[in-house]
Motif scaffolding. Structure first.
Motif, PDB file in Angstrom:
ATOM      1  N   ALA A 199       0.783  -1.365   0.116  1.00  0.00           N
ATOM      2  CA  ALA A 199       0.013  -0.102   0.194  1.00  0.00           C
ATOM      3  C   ALA A 199       0.436   1.094  -0.153  1.00  0.00           C
ATOM      4  O   ALA A 199       1.794   1.078   0.326  1.00  0.00           O
ATOM      5  CB  ALA A 199      -0.807   0.325   0.706  1.00  0.00           C
ATOM      6  N   ASP A 200       1.046   2.175  -0.824  1.00  0.00           N
ATOM      7  CA  ASP A 200       1.199   3.820  -0.777  1.00  0.00           C
ATOM      8  C   ASP A 200       0.188   4.801  -0.324  1.00  0.00           C
ATOM      9  O   ASP A 200      -0.904   4.232  -1.659  1.00  0.00           O
ATOM     10  CB  ASP A 200       1.853   3.526  -2.220  1.00  0.00           C
ATOM     11  N   PHE A 201       0.764   6.176  -0.228  1.00  0.00           N
ATOM     12  CA  PHE A 201       0.158   7.038   0.321  1.00  0.00           C
ATOM     13  C   PHE A 201       1.247   8.123   0.223  1.00  0.00           C
ATOM     14  O   PHE A 201       2.307   7.929   0.366  1.00  0.00           O
ATOM     15  CB  PHE A 201       0.258   6.949   1.778  1.00  0.00           C
ATOM     16  N   SER A 202       1.271   8.439  -1.360  1.00  0.00           N
ATOM     17  CA  SER A 202       1.997   9.933  -1.955  1.00  0.00           C
ATOM     18  C   SER A 202       1.503  11.204  -1.869  1.00  0.00           C
ATOM     19  O   SER A 202       0.339  10.862  -1.894  1.00  0.00           O
ATOM     20  CB  SER A 202       2.405   9.154  -3.428  1.00  0.00           C
ATOM     21  N   ALA A 203       2.135  12.143  -1.328  1.00  0.00           N
ATOM     22  CA  ALA A 203       2.215  13.265  -1.520  1.00  0.00           C
ATOM     23  C   ALA A 203       3.007  14.808  -2.114  1.00  0.00           C
ATOM     24  O   ALA A 203       4.255  14.305  -2.650  1.00  0.00           O
ATOM     25  CB  ALA A 203       1.619  14.058  -0.133  1.00  0.00           C
ATOM     26  N   ARG A 204       2.408  15.744  -2.735  1.00  0.00           N
ATOM     27  CA  ARG A 204       3.539  16.107  -3.412  1.00  0.00           C
ATOM     28  C   ARG A 204       3.083  17.837  -3.358  1.00  0.00           C
ATOM     29  O   ARG A 204       1.271  17.920  -3.376  1.00  0.00           O
ATOM     30  CB  ARG A 204       3.527  16.034  -4.938  1.00  0.00           C
ATOM     31  N   TYR A 205       3.973  18.674  -2.765  1.00  0.00           N
ATOM     32  CA  TYR A 205       3.436  19.896  -2.324  1.00  0.00           C
ATOM     33  C   TYR A 205       4.175  20.727  -3.625  1.00  0.00           C
ATOM     34  O   TYR A 205       4.958  20.969  -3.258  1.00  0.00           O
ATOM     35  CB  TYR A 205       3.189  20.281  -1.500  1.00  0.00           C
ATOM     36  N   GLN A 206       2.683  21.484  -4.544  1.00  0.00           N
ATOM     37  CA  GLN A 206       3.629  22.814  -5.272  1.00  0.00           C
ATOM     38  C   GLN A 206       4.282  24.290  -4.600  1.00  0.00           C
ATOM     39  O   GLN A 206       3.469  25.353  -4.194  1.00  0.00           O
ATOM     40  CB  GLN A 206       3.715  23.374  -6.144  1.00  0.00           C
ATOM     41  N   VAL A 207       5.592  23.927  -3.622  1.00  0.00           N
ATOM     42  CA  VAL A 207       5.365  25.586  -2.827  1.00  0.00           C
ATOM     43  C   VAL A 207       5.664  26.734  -3.825  1.00  0.00           C
ATOM     44  O   VAL A 207       4.982  27.444  -3.351  1.00  0.00           O
ATOM     45  CB  VAL A 207       6.856  25.695  -2.440  1.00  0.00           C
ATOM     46  N   ASN A 208       6.300  26.284  -4.777  1.00  0.00           N
ATOM     47  CA  ASN A 208       6.099  27.856  -5.869  1.00  0.00           C
ATOM     48  C   ASN A 208       6.621  27.395  -7.182  1.00  0.00           C
ATOM     49  O   ASN A 208       7.061  26.523  -7.350  1.00  0.00           O
ATOM     50  CB  ASN A 208       7.917  29.091  -5.077  1.00  0.00           C
ATOM     51  N   ALA A 209       7.254  28.429  -8.095  1.00  0.00           N
ATOM     52  CA  ALA A 209       7.029  27.884  -9.330  1.00  0.00           C
ATOM     53  C   ALA A 209       8.747  26.828  -8.837  1.00  0.00           C
ATOM     54  O   ALA A 209       8.663  26.038 -10.298  1.00  0.00           O
ATOM     55  CB  ALA A 209       7.328  29.617 -10.197  1.00  0.00           C
ATOM     56  N   GLN A 210       9.778  27.130  -8.366  1.00  0.00           N
ATOM     57  CA  GLN A 210      10.723  26.875  -8.924  1.00  0.00           C
ATOM     58  C   GLN A 210      10.803  25.487  -7.740  1.00  0.00           C
ATOM     59  O   GLN A 210      11.516  24.713  -8.225  1.00  0.00           O
ATOM     60  CB  GLN A 210      11.389  27.629  -8.472  1.00  0.00           C
ATOM     61  N   TRP A 211      10.302  26.035  -6.207  1.00  0.00           N
ATOM     62  CA  TRP A 211      10.222  24.740  -5.422  1.00  0.00           C
ATOM     63  C   TRP A 211       9.069  23.466  -5.218  1.00  0.00           C
ATOM     64  O   TRP A 211       7.905  24.180  -5.250  1.00  0.00           O
ATOM     65  CB  TRP A 211      10.399  25.398  -3.980  1.00  0.00           C
ATOM     66  N   ALA A 212       9.709  22.040  -5.130  1.00  0.00           N
ATOM     67  CA  ALA A 212       8.416  21.633  -4.912  1.00  0.00           C
ATOM     68  C   ALA A 212       8.477  20.947  -4.176  1.00  0.00           C
ATOM     69  O   ALA A 212      10.052  19.923  -3.832  1.00  0.00           O
ATOM     70  CB  ALA A 212       7.719  20.261  -6.654  1.00  0.00           C
ATOM     71  N   VAL A 213       8.565  19.726  -3.070  1.00  0.00           N
ATOM     72  CA  VAL A 213       8.218  18.536  -2.326  1.00  0.00           C
ATOM     73  C   VAL A 213       7.000  17.518  -2.396  1.00  0.00           C
ATOM     74  O   VAL A 213       6.166  17.528  -2.464  1.00  0.00           O
ATOM     75  CB  VAL A 213       8.448  19.614  -0.752  1.00  0.00           C
ATOM     76  N   MET A 214       7.792  16.162  -1.817  1.00  0.00           N
ATOM     77  CA  MET A 214       7.068  15.215  -2.249  1.00  0.00           C
ATOM     78  C   MET A 214       7.052  14.023  -1.225  1.00  0.00           C
ATOM     79  O   MET A 214       8.884  14.190  -0.254  1.00  0.00           O
ATOM     80  CB  MET A 214       7.474  14.343  -3.243  1.00  0.00           C
ATOM     81  N   SER A 215       6.841  13.154  -0.236  1.00  0.00           N
ATOM     82  CA  SER A 215       6.901  12.369   0.551  1.00  0.00           C
ATOM     83  C   SER A 215       6.489  11.070  -0.147  1.00  0.00           C
ATOM     84  O   SER A 215       4.960  11.012  -0.773  1.00  0.00           O
ATOM     85  CB  SER A 215       6.402  12.687   1.645  1.00  0.00           C
ATOM     86  N   THR A 216       5.876   9.645   0.498  1.00  0.00           N
ATOM     87  CA  THR A 216       6.267   8.830   0.794  1.00  0.00           C
ATOM     88  C   THR A 216       6.084   8.045   1.325  1.00  0.00           C
ATOM     89  O   THR A 216       7.147   7.782   2.347  1.00  0.00           O
ATOM     90  CB  THR A 216       6.825   8.166  -1.012  1.00  0.00           C
ATOM     91  N   ILE A 217       5.115   7.118   1.663  1.00  0.00           N
ATOM     92  CA  ILE A 217       4.424   6.389   3.162  1.00  0.00           C
ATOM     93  C   ILE A 217       3.976   5.123   2.584  1.00  0.00           C
ATOM     94  O   ILE A 217       3.195   5.365   2.373  1.00  0.00           O
ATOM     95  CB  ILE A 217       4.149   6.846   4.439  1.00  0.00           C
ATOM     96  N   GLN A 218       4.742   4.143   2.541  1.00  0.00           N
ATOM     97  CA  GLN A 218       4.313   2.350   2.111  1.00  0.00           C
ATOM     98  C   GLN A 218       4.455   1.882   2.951  1.00  0.00           C
ATOM     99  O   GLN A 218       4.936   1.173   3.982  1.00  0.00           O
ATOM    100  CB  GLN A 218       4.980   2.023   1.012  1.00  0.00           C
ATOM    101  N   TRP A 219       3.491   1.196   3.196  1.00  0.00           N
ATOM    102  CA  TRP A 219       3.485  -0.880   3.830  1.00  0.00           C
ATOM    103  C   TRP A 219       3.718  -1.915   3.237  1.00  0.00           C
ATOM    104  O   TRP A 219       2.526  -1.581   1.589  1.00  0.00           O
ATOM    105  CB  TRP A 219       1.848  -0.756   4.207  1.00  0.00           C
ATOM    106  N   HIS A 220       4.890  -2.782   3.312  1.00  0.00           N
ATOM    107  CA  HIS A 220       5.189  -3.766   3.115  1.00  0.00           C
ATOM    108  C   HIS A 220       4.623  -4.904   3.785  1.00  0.00           C
ATOM    109  O   HIS A 220       4.653  -5.573   4.494  1.00  0.00           O
ATOM    110  CB  HIS A 220       6.393  -3.978   2.319  1.00  0.00           C
ATOM    111  N   GLN A 221       3.502  -5.310   3.382  1.00  0.00           N
ATOM    112  CA  GLN A 221       2.587  -7.051   3.728  1.00  0.00           C
ATOM    113  C   GLN A 221       3.790  -8.395   4.381  1.00  0.00           C
ATOM    114  O   GLN A 221       3.388  -9.396   3.565  1.00  0.00           O
ATOM    115  CB  GLN A 221       1.263  -7.484   3.629  1.00  0.00           C
ATOM    116  N   TRP A 222       5.047  -8.034   4.518  1.00  0.00           N
ATOM    117  CA  TRP A 222       5.010  -9.431   4.500  1.00  0.00           C
ATOM    118  C   TRP A 222       5.429 -10.182   6.259  1.00  0.00           C
ATOM    119  O   TRP A 222       6.271 -11.248   6.158  1.00  0.00           O
ATOM    120  CB  TRP A 222       7.183  -8.781   4.960  1.00  0.00           C
ATOM    121  N   SER A 223       4.600  -9.798   6.802  1.00  0.00           N
ATOM    122  CA  SER A 223       3.805 -10.474   7.416  1.00  0.00           C
ATOM    123  C   SER A 223       3.352 -12.281   6.926  1.00  0.00           C
ATOM    124  O   SER A 223       3.298 -12.856   7.726  1.00  0.00           O
ATOM    125  CB  SER A 223       3.302 -10.397   8.877  1.00  0.00           C
TER     126      SER A 223
END
Length: 411
Positions: free
Chosen positions: A251-275
């Motif tokens: 399962a993946d949760f992704s986010a992106r925020y465009q701070v301004n015309a030059q800068w953008a920040v991104m993040s991801t949280i994933q869950w891998h069901q290895w149990s």
């Protein structure tokens, strides 16, 4: 460590294949925003490769888009023996290449078709000759290839949903000093789904899921080794094997925020069901005094679920050039040294990535370098009934690392 039917032979140590998340899952082969360590890939609209993570994102792409990815991987794993390091140490060095293709086709204003052909995971280990674990493993290779068609529907300007099918092909072979498992292949099916929400022009959020895919390998064994059946220790000569392995759910949760015309920040949280990978089923067919017999050598794994965290940023230095950087961390699925095996010594992982993209006419070229620190993984097989003399049991630690160099062309 005993199975329910017989004392474990060295062949049973081959059941843990180098596949998937927090093992040696090749997420780099399907990176969309290259150079950001996969951060925010599920909501990135600059590459068709993002549909691998979340197919719903193609509803926010304009028109048709095709991306071709290429990657070269340098994988190194070293073993350091604590009992006799002068003669028992080992190392594996492998260079692996991969390619992938992704296409987004706009069918109507609200409906998009996505087509992906890429590796779902896999790798290889080839240890040096006469190392401490040569009776357990000398060489193992796994290749997977997946065709993933998907459909995305744009509900309105803020929401989209998507579903897809995973059509997975896998091929495996393995070797140790006195045994060869024949090269075998298998097909398997799964599904994936996603949703994207864009509350503003600056912020995009995505949630997606890829189902478990299970493979079943059946093949011949060319071996001088066997196993002994209880209660009298009757020796069985092994002729064929059957083994199951899985690409577990993600399962993946992704986010992106465009701070301004030059800068953008991104993040991801994933869950891998290895149990879900509590054991790896493996059985053998063989003969005893000319009679056919079967033996169950299911290997306990007892892995935990894995959490993956990634963060990245990009900076547009000119309209045609963008610089990128990112870092990610994955928790370890197995911290018990007695449960480690030489075919996939696994622990927590850190990845550091940098990259750049530039426009070439109407096409975009992405380039990236990534270093993955696989850390130190302790292994202690002492006291286990593996059917091996003590001088073939491993008591030491592994250290691993990976270097990636890759590119993507989007047009």
């Amino acid at each position: 460590m005993k199975s329910s039917l017989l004392t474990l032979s060295p062949l049973a140590l081959l059941v843990c294949l180098p596949v998937s998340a927090s093992g040696l899952f090749l997420q780099e082969a399907v990176y969309a925003n290259q150079g950001a360590a996969g951060a925010g890939d599920g909501v990135y609209t600059g590459s068709a490769a993002s549909i691998w993570v979340n197919p719903a994102v193609m509803s926010f792409m304009e028109g048709n888009k095709t991306t071709v990815n290429g990657l070269v991987l340098d994988l190194g794993v070293d073993y350091y023996d604590q009992d006799n390091p002068s003669v028992r140490n080992g190392n594996s060095q492998d260079y692996i290449g991969s390619a992938a293709m992704f296409h987004v086709q706009q069918l109507t204003d609200d409906l998009h078709l996505g087509l992906s052909v890429a590796t779902a995971g896999g790798s290889g280990l080839d240890y040096s000759a006469n190392w401490a674990g040569d009776l357990q493993l000398e060489n193992i290779n796994l290749l997977t290839l997946q065709f993933n068609p998907s459909l995305s529907y744009k509900i309105n300007d803020q929401w989209s949903v998507a579903v897809g099918a995973q059509i997975n092909f896998a091929s495996m072979d393995a070797r140790m000093v006195k045994s060869d498992l024949s090269s075998e292949s298998d097909w398997a099916l799964g599904y994936n789904a996603g949703v994207v929400y864009q509350p503003s022009e600056q912020l995009t959020l995505g949630l997606s899921y890829r189902s478990k895919v299970e493979h079943d390998f059946n093949g011949d064994i060319d071996s001088d080794l066997g196993a002994r059946l209880p209660p009298d220790g009757t020796y069985i000569t092994l002729d064929r094997y059957q083994m199951d392995t899985s690409l577990v759910a993600i399962a993946d949760f992704s986010a992106r925020y465009q701070v301004n015309a030059q800068w953008a920040v991104m993040s991801t949280i994933q869950w891998h069901q290895w149990s879900d990978w509590d054991s790896t089923p493996m059985s053998f067919d063989g003969t005893v005094s000319g009679n056919n017999k079967s033996a169950d050598l299911t290997q306990a794994r007892n892995w935990d679920d894995v959490w993956h965290y990634g963060i990245g940023a990009e900076y547009a230095i000119t309209p045609d050039w963008t610089l990128k950087a990112g870092v990610s961390y994955e928790t370890s699925p197995q911290d018990d040294p007695s449960m480690q095996t030489p075919d996939i010594p696994v622990g927590s992982q850190l990845r550091y990535s940098v990259g750049a993209s530039t426009m070439i006419g109407e096409s975009k070229l992405d380039m990236f370098y990534e270093y993955a620190d696989l850390g130190r993984v302790d292994i202690s097989q002492q006291g286990f009934e593996l059917g091996l003399a003590n001088d073939h049991l491993l008591n030491g630690y592994f250290e691993g690392r990976m270097h990636f160099v890759g590119f993507a062309l989007t047009f």
